[in-house]
Design an enzyme around this catalytic site. Structure first.
Site, PDB file in Angstrom:
ATOM      1  N   LYS A   8       0.632  -1.410  -0.018  1.00  0.00           N
ATOM      2  CA  LYS A   8       0.003  -0.080   0.079  1.00  0.00           C
ATOM      3  C   LYS A   8       0.752   1.363  -0.026  1.00  0.00           C
ATOM      4  O   LYS A   8       0.707   1.970  -0.739  1.00  0.00           O
ATOM      5  CB  LYS A   8      -0.844  -0.114   1.289  1.00  0.00           C
ATOM      6  CG  LYS A   8      -1.868  -1.191   1.429  1.00  0.00           C
ATOM      7  CD  LYS A   8      -2.583  -1.203   2.627  1.00  0.00           C
ATOM      8  CE  LYS A   8      -1.909  -1.143   3.912  1.00  0.00           C
ATOM      9  NZ  LYS A   8      -1.046  -2.454   4.066  1.00  0.00           N
ATOM     10  N   ARG A  83      -9.319   1.539   9.431  1.00  0.00           N
ATOM     11  CA  ARG A  83      -9.072   0.281   9.535  1.00  0.00           C
ATOM     12  C   ARG A  83     -10.297  -0.433  10.415  1.00  0.00           C
ATOM     13  O   ARG A  83     -10.000  -1.822  10.824  1.00  0.00           O
ATOM     14  CB  ARG A  83      -7.885  -0.025  10.338  1.00  0.00           C
ATOM     15  CG  ARG A  83      -6.497  -0.443   9.453  1.00  0.00           C
ATOM     16  CD  ARG A  83      -5.341  -0.326  10.193  1.00  0.00           C
ATOM     17  NE  ARG A  83      -4.630   0.452   9.618  1.00  0.00           N
ATOM     18  CZ  ARG A  83      -3.218   0.034   9.310  1.00  0.00           C
ATOM     19  NH1 ARG A  83      -2.809  -1.057   9.829  1.00  0.00           N
ATOM     20  NH2 ARG A  83      -2.311   0.745   8.816  1.00  0.00           N
ATOM     21  N   ARG A 122      11.945  -5.708   4.306  1.00  0.00           N
ATOM     22  CA  ARG A 122      11.721  -4.281   4.284  1.00  0.00           C
ATOM     23  C   ARG A 122      12.774  -3.460   5.104  1.00  0.00           C
ATOM     24  O   ARG A 122      13.190  -4.046   6.113  1.00  0.00           O
ATOM     25  CB  ARG A 122      10.132  -4.139   4.741  1.00  0.00           C
ATOM     26  CG  ARG A 122       9.981  -2.737   4.821  1.00  0.00           C
ATOM     27  CD  ARG A 122       8.604  -2.163   4.930  1.00  0.00           C
ATOM     28  NE  ARG A 122       7.889  -2.605   5.942  1.00  0.00           N
ATOM     29  CZ  ARG A 122       6.715  -2.457   6.302  1.00  0.00           C
ATOM     30  NH1 ARG A 122       5.923  -1.805   5.262  1.00  0.00           N
ATOM     31  NH2 ARG A 122       6.151  -2.856   7.260  1.00  0.00           N
ATOM     32  N   ARG A 155      11.739  -2.252  11.037  1.00  0.00           N
ATOM     33  CA  ARG A 155      10.726  -1.825  11.821  1.00  0.00           C
ATOM     34  C   ARG A 155      10.517  -2.816  12.848  1.00  0.00           C
ATOM     35  O   ARG A 155      10.721  -4.023  12.725  1.00  0.00           O
ATOM     36  CB  ARG A 155       9.241  -1.515  11.089  1.00  0.00           C
ATOM     37  CG  ARG A 155       9.202  -0.120  10.502  1.00  0.00           C
ATOM     38  CD  ARG A 155       8.025  -0.287   9.515  1.00  0.00           C
ATOM     39  NE  ARG A 155       6.675  -0.808  10.121  1.00  0.00           N
ATOM     40  CZ  ARG A 155       5.514  -0.658   9.319  1.00  0.00           C
ATOM     41  NH1 ARG A 155       5.450  -0.025   8.248  1.00  0.00           N
ATOM     42  NH2 ARG A 155       4.418  -1.024   9.887  1.00  0.00           N
ATOM     43  N   ARG A 166      -0.570  -8.786  13.413  1.00  0.00           N
ATOM     44  CA  ARG A 166      -1.376  -7.773  12.467  1.00  0.00           C
ATOM     45  C   ARG A 166      -2.134  -8.245  11.420  1.00  0.00           C
ATOM     46  O   ARG A 166      -3.120  -7.778  11.444  1.00  0.00           O
ATOM     47  CB  ARG A 166      -0.070  -6.838  11.835  1.00  0.00           C
ATOM     48  CG  ARG A 166       0.737  -6.070  12.863  1.00  0.00           C
ATOM     49  CD  ARG A 166       2.264  -5.727  12.338  1.00  0.00           C
ATOM     50  NE  ARG A 166       2.079  -4.967  11.195  1.00  0.00           N
ATOM     51  CZ  ARG A 166       3.044  -4.891  10.258  1.00  0.00           C
ATOM     52  NH1 ARG A 166       4.247  -5.431  10.685  1.00  0.00           N
ATOM     53  NH2 ARG A 166       3.197  -4.079   9.270  1.00  0.00           N
TER      54      ARG A 166
HETATM   55  P1  AP5 Z   1       4.857  -1.441   1.682  1.00  0.00           P
HETATM   56  O1  AP5 Z   1       4.560  -0.808   0.507  1.00  0.00           O
HETATM   57  O2  AP5 Z   1       5.568  -0.699   2.796  1.00  0.00           O
HETATM   58  O3  AP5 Z   1       3.458  -2.467   2.405  1.00  0.00           O
HETATM   59  P2  AP5 Z   1       2.329  -1.743   2.878  1.00  0.00           P
HETATM   60  O4  AP5 Z   1       1.146  -2.330   2.572  1.00  0.00           O
HETATM   61  O5  AP5 Z   1       2.293  -0.323   3.139  1.00  0.00           O
HETATM   62  O6  AP5 Z   1       2.632  -2.348   4.680  1.00  0.00           O
HETATM   63  P3  AP5 Z   1       2.716  -1.801   6.024  1.00  0.00           P
HETATM   64  O7  AP5 Z   1       3.400  -3.006   7.036  1.00  0.00           O
HETATM   65  O8  AP5 Z   1       3.313  -0.495   6.010  1.00  0.00           O
HETATM   66  O9  AP5 Z   1       1.386  -1.670   6.517  1.00  0.00           O
HETATM   67  P4  AP5 Z   1       0.605  -1.799   7.593  1.00  0.00           P
HETATM   68  O10 AP5 Z   1      -0.721  -1.631   7.408  1.00  0.00           O
HETATM   69  O11 AP5 Z   1       0.704  -2.923   8.479  1.00  0.00           O
HETATM   70  O12 AP5 Z   1       1.291  -0.846   8.706  1.00  0.00           O
HETATM   71  P5  AP5 Z   1       1.154   0.663   8.897  1.00  0.00           P
HETATM   72  O13 AP5 Z   1       2.503   1.509   8.824  1.00  0.00           O
HETATM   73  O14 AP5 Z   1       0.201   1.267   8.133  1.00  0.00           O
HETATM   74  O15 AP5 Z   1       5.695  -3.031   1.294  1.00  0.00           O
HETATM   75  C1  AP5 Z   1       6.161  -3.806   2.052  1.00  0.00           C
HETATM   76  C2  AP5 Z   1       7.504  -4.405   1.364  1.00  0.00           C
HETATM   77  O16 AP5 Z   1       7.386  -5.159   0.409  1.00  0.00           O
HETATM   78  C3  AP5 Z   1       8.542  -3.513   1.013  1.00  0.00           C
HETATM   79  O17 AP5 Z   1       9.919  -3.805   1.546  1.00  0.00           O
HETATM   80  C4  AP5 Z   1       8.570  -3.014  -0.269  1.00  0.00           C
HETATM   81  O18 AP5 Z   1       9.818  -2.504  -0.778  1.00  0.00           O
HETATM   82  C5  AP5 Z   1       8.049  -4.277  -0.961  1.00  0.00           C
HETATM   83  N1  AP5 Z   1       7.103  -4.530  -1.787  1.00  0.00           N
HETATM   84  C6  AP5 Z   1       5.952  -3.653  -2.127  1.00  0.00           C
HETATM   85  N2  AP5 Z   1       5.392  -3.930  -3.124  1.00  0.00           N
HETATM   86  C7  AP5 Z   1       5.930  -5.034  -3.809  1.00  0.00           C
HETATM   87  C8  AP5 Z   1       6.065  -5.689  -4.931  1.00  0.00           C
HETATM   88  N3  AP5 Z   1       4.751  -5.754  -5.539  1.00  0.00           N
HETATM   89  N4  AP5 Z   1       6.636  -6.974  -4.990  1.00  0.00           N
HETATM   90  C9  AP5 Z   1       7.679  -7.049  -4.289  1.00  0.00           C
HETATM   91  N5  AP5 Z   1       7.937  -6.422  -3.241  1.00  0.00           N
HETATM   92  C10 AP5 Z   1       7.275  -5.339  -2.948  1.00  0.00           C
HETATM   93  O19 AP5 Z   1       0.747   0.610  10.377  1.00  0.00           O
HETATM   94  C11 AP5 Z   1       1.750   0.107  11.532  1.00  0.00           C
HETATM   95  C12 AP5 Z   1       0.941   0.276  12.886  1.00  0.00           C
HETATM   96  O20 AP5 Z   1       0.456   1.370  13.097  1.00  0.00           O
HETATM   97  C13 AP5 Z   1      -0.239  -0.807  12.675  1.00  0.00           C
HETATM   98  O21 AP5 Z   1       0.073  -2.015  13.119  1.00  0.00           O
HETATM   99  C14 AP5 Z   1      -1.036  -0.162  13.784  1.00  0.00           C
HETATM  100  O22 AP5 Z   1      -0.625  -0.630  15.251  1.00  0.00           O
HETATM  101  C15 AP5 Z   1      -0.840   1.440  13.980  1.00  0.00           C
HETATM  102  N6  AP5 Z   1      -1.793   2.079  12.907  1.00  0.00           N
HETATM  103  C16 AP5 Z   1      -1.521   2.459  11.872  1.00  0.00           C
HETATM  104  N7  AP5 Z   1      -2.913   2.834  11.227  1.00  0.00           N
HETATM  105  C17 AP5 Z   1      -3.794   2.633  12.204  1.00  0.00           C
HETATM  106  C18 AP5 Z   1      -5.139   2.711  12.260  1.00  0.00           C
HETATM  107  N8  AP5 Z   1      -5.820   3.351  11.351  1.00  0.00           N
HETATM  108  N9  AP5 Z   1      -5.931   2.431  13.301  1.00  0.00           N
HETATM  109  C19 AP5 Z   1      -5.169   1.908  14.423  1.00  0.00           C
HETATM  110  N10 AP5 Z   1      -3.859   1.604  14.102  1.00  0.00           N
HETATM  111  C20 AP5 Z   1      -3.075   2.045  13.178  1.00  0.00           C
END
Ligand code: AP5
Length: 216
Positions: A8, A83, A122, A155, A166
């Site tokens: 994402k 979410r 990552r 991370r 998660r």
């Molecule tokens: P990446 O693009 O970083 O993936 P992502 O889907 O953004 O993954 P996240 O882990 O950031 O999402 P998340 O939703 O769990 O965490 P968030 O930071 O939002 O890609 C991942 C890896 O794959 C990278 O290394 C990239 O280079 C590689 N890649 C990407 N596309 C690829 C492809 N097509 N092919 C191969 N490789 C690829 O949230 C973190 C924490 O914050 C949560 O756990 C929660 O505690 C809190 N939080 C955040 N938002 C909320 C909310 N709305 N409500 C409550 N708590 C929240």
């Protein structure tokens, strides 16, 4: 929307930069709050490290403030929000107050097995959250961000057991009714997110072009 590691953030940051949209990523905002040592950051830190959801009231307040900033006025991409059902309802009411609406919900579909490999490889930059992958998208110099030269780190929540938590709690449990709500509203576009970054990007671009055409 999509499970952790579906890609994402990778697509949203590119798309936002190319189209002049604000990229509003709750995970990035929370990590910035943790790094800055704010009250929000102190409350969120251990919750995030455990793979749990940060309470809705904190997230909604953070988004309410962010949507009021000038760069969000001409359009934005929400990444990682909403979410939960309360977050989705709060968003709808905030947008209605501004006379705006959600144009589309892009859902990144991917097999959970692929996610562990993606997230274990990552690396993220300290200065601004730029995202790399040791195999799929390596930096030019190991351990250094191509964009701003800052250090790359892994991370806390990118450990296999936390990734599983998660996936289960945040994606399978909390997000399921939100997704159903958006499906019922006819807003969802499903993408096969297991393909390489460029293939996913091409499909995202096609979808956004179609939407822009419809809006014109
Ligand atoms: P990446 O693009 O970083 O993936 P992502 O889907 O953004 O993954 P996240 O882990 O950031 O999402 P998340 O939703 O769990 O965490 P968030 O930071 O939002 O890609 C991942 C890896 O794959 C990278 O290394 C990239 O280079 C590689 N890649 C990407 N596309 C690829 C492809 N097509 N092919 C191969 N490789 C690829 O949230 C973190 C924490 O914050 C949560 O756990 C929660 O505690 C809190 N939080 C955040 N938002 C909320 C909310 N709305 N409500 C409550 N708590 C929240």
């Amino acid at each position: 929307m999509g499970p952790p590691g579906a890609g994402k953030g990778t697509q949203a940051s590119r798309l936002a930069a190319e189209r002049g949209l604000a990229h509003i990523a709750t995970g990035d905002m929370l990590r910035a709050a943790v790094a800055a040592g704010t009250e929000l950051g102190r409350r969120a830190q251990s919750i995030m490290a455990a793979g749990d959801l940060v309470p809705d009231d904190l997230i909604v307040a953070m988004i309410r403030e962010r949507l009021g900033e000038p760069d969000a006025a001409s359009g934005f991409i929400l990444d990682g929000f909403p979410r939960t059902q309360p977050q989705a309802f709060a968003l709808e009411s905030m947008l209605a107050d501004q006379g705006r609406r959600i144009a589309a919900v892009l859902v990144f579909d991917i097999d959970p097995e692929v996610l562990i490999a993606r997230l274990s490889g990552r690396r993220v930059c300290r200065a601004d959250g730029h995202v790399y992958h040791l195999e799929h998208n390596p930096p030019r110099t190991a351990g250094v961000c191509d964009v701003d030269g800052s250090e790359l780190y892994q991370r806390d929540d990118d450990q296999p057991d936390v990734i599983r938590t998660r996936y289960r709690k945040q994606w399978q449990d909390a997000a399921a009714p939100v997704l159903e709500h958006y499906r019922d509203a006819g807003l969802v576009y499903d993408l096969d997110a297991a393909r390489p970054v460029a293939a996913v990007a091409a499909e995202v671009d096609r979808l956004i072009d179609d939407l822009s055409g419809e809006a014109a």
